[in-house]
Write an enzyme that holds these catalytic residues in place. Structure first.
Site, PDB file in Angstrom:
ATOM      1  N   LYS A 240      46.872  31.985  43.475  1.00 31.16           N
ATOM      2  CA  LYS A 240      45.940  32.211  44.571  1.00 31.16           C
ATOM      3  C   LYS A 240      46.487  31.587  45.850  1.00 31.16           C
ATOM      4  O   LYS A 240      47.152  30.550  45.799  1.00 31.16           O
ATOM      5  CB  LYS A 240      44.587  31.556  44.276  1.00 31.16           C
ATOM      6  N   ARG A 314      37.968  36.542  31.822  1.00 29.42           N
ATOM      7  CA  ARG A 314      37.556  37.525  30.819  1.00 29.42           C
ATOM      8  C   ARG A 314      38.370  37.386  29.538  1.00 29.42           C
ATOM      9  O   ARG A 314      37.917  37.777  28.461  1.00 29.42           O
ATOM     10  CB  ARG A 314      37.664  38.936  31.394  1.00 29.42           C
TER      11      ARG A 314
END
Length: 460
Positions: A240, A314
């Site tokens: 990020k 996830r």
């Protein structure tokens, strides 16, 4: 200030809550000295406006706070808290004007207006105590307040003190306090016990990944809560930018929320069997970090083409959901700070949720409105299933194109639940701006709505 009501109403100041349109009628029922004082001070009962009215001896005779209009109240959370934060320090007793249908929620807002995160720095604030109003369930409101404070504290704590090991410690403390049993599977034992995705995501961290498994209750319907416990998310090798990494201590907000909800359930002694699963990891970068393009095998046996290491939440949830499904509970609920797409869709204030069951969705939406914990139903849109099916594996954790990111993430998770009814929340867990009872920082989303809906969802 503790999240509790005053134990004594001695010397409590009578507080009148007045809607803007009801001010004139209220004044007609008061002595002329009160009406004169209100007029001279320009009090108009606007939302959050407050005024102390003196007695002849110079002491405080009463206090009034504006409740505004219905339209103004609809634009805020906990309208009474907007007045509470403007009152001087002291103990207050609500004398009139508190609507019965929102009394417990408004009292909760009052208690939460005293929340301070003071682990690292003393936080100043006025101590405004409230005497519990007649008809309000004191024990229940205090339980909800304590649980919300737990959620906020967990999310606000930086990863240096809230890594996977610390999150497990918090769960163990909760379990001991309520007579629950807890097991934590750590490090390479995750591989030995077939939780490969949890291990893969967390193996690059100096703090080993783990799966927290809490059980409470021996009778009643079975509820399993699964919370994403990514204690920090660098993005992995798909790193990020710094501006996106700044709030990643909150990426365990799903775990914090299910632990807070679990505390509510256990303290209220609800007649159900509760299980809480938290995959706790740090998505770090090292030579053994998982890579874009890797094909991973899940506990369920489904293979996943990993096309973005920043879609790690996830993955860890997938193994935990597969385990949850093996227990065939009456309901599985996952909560996760999962996608930026959900924030684009509904912003930071709404908790979007997914379910295939219309009756469950209606019950949850109805409950959310009753407790000022807003939710919004999103679709498990089957036409998008092909987006999560790549050429070389069963599933793709990060479909290209950028469309419907929250929906495709929810569809991905649903593949790991085949037997039990399933509900998924894609929450933000963060209040971006200071507001009464909702200071900037970690916040619970969806937990109180779920609690309120449980009698309908599980036929309690």
């Amino acid at each position: 200030m503790p999240a509790s009501f005053s134990d004594s109403d001695t010397d409590a100041i009578a507080l009148h809550i007045i809607e803007s349109t009801a001010l004139e009628q209220w004044l007609q029922n008061q002595e002329s000295t009160v009406a004169t004082w209100v007029a001279r001070n320009g009090f108009a009962a606007n939302l959050g406006e407050t005024l102390l009215i003196p007695a002849d001896n110079g002491q405080v005779r009463m206090a009034v706070t504006g409740y505004g209009t219905a339209a103004k109240r609809a634009r805020v959370h906990f309208p009474l808290a907007h007045g509470a934060v403007n009152l001087p320090a002291g103990t207050y007793r609500i004398a009139s004007g508190l609507p019965a249908d929102v009394a417990e929620t408004e009292c909760l807002g009052w208690l939460l207006s005293g929340y301070r995160f003071d682990r690292y720095k003393a936080q100043t604030g006025k101590d405004r105590q409230l005497v519990v109003p007649e008809g309000v369930d004191r024990a229940r409101v205090e339980i909800l307040a304590r649980a919300e404070c737990l959620i906020r504290d967990l999310v606000n704590t930086p990863t240096s003190d809230m890594g996977p090991d610390n999150l497990a410690d918090a769960a163990e403390t909760l379990a001991r306090a309520h007579g629950a049993t807890i097991q934590t599977i750590v490090g390479d034992d995750l591989l030995a016990q077939n939780f490969p995705l949890i291990h893969t995501v967390g193996r690059a961290s100096t703090t080993a990944p783990r799966l927290i498994d809490l059980h409470w209750g021996t009778s009643g319907p079975k509820l399993t809560l699964v919370g994403k416990g990514v204690c920090f998310d660098t993005g992995g090798l798909n790193i990020k930018p710094g501006s996106s990494m700044g709030l990643m201590k909150k990426d365990m907000g799903g775990a914090a929320t299910v632990l807070g909800l679990a505390q509510m359930i256990m303290e209220l002694n609800l007649p159900l069997q509760l299980r809480v699963l938290v995959p706790a990891v740090e998505n770090a970068i090292a030579g053994n970090a998982f890579r874009p393009g890797d094909v991973l095998t899940s506990r369920k046996g489904l293979t996943v083409e990993n096309n973005n290491t920043d879609a790690e939440g996830r993955l860890v949830l997938a193994d935990a959901l597969a385990l949850a499904d093996e227990g065939t509970p009456d309901l599985i609920v996952s909560m996760a700070t999962l996608t930026g797409a959900a924030r684009v869709a509904v912003g930071p204030d709404l908790a979007p949720f997914y379910t295939d069951q219309d009756a469950a969705a209606a019950a949850l939406s109805r409950a959310a409105g009753q407790v000022d914990d807003p939710v919004w139903r999103m679709p498990f849109h089957a036409a998008y299933e092909a987006r999560i099916e790549p050429a070389i594996a069963d599933l793709d954790n990060a479909p290209s194109g950028g469309f419907a990111g929250s929906i495709t993430a929810a569809l991905f998770l649903r593949r790991f639940v085949t037997d039990a009814p399933y509900m998924h929340f894609d929450i933000y867990a963060w209040q971006p701006d200071n507001a009464p009872a909702r200071p900037k920082g970690g916040i619970g989303m969806g937990a109180r709505a779920l609690l309120q809906a449980l009698p309908d969802l599980l036929r309690l």
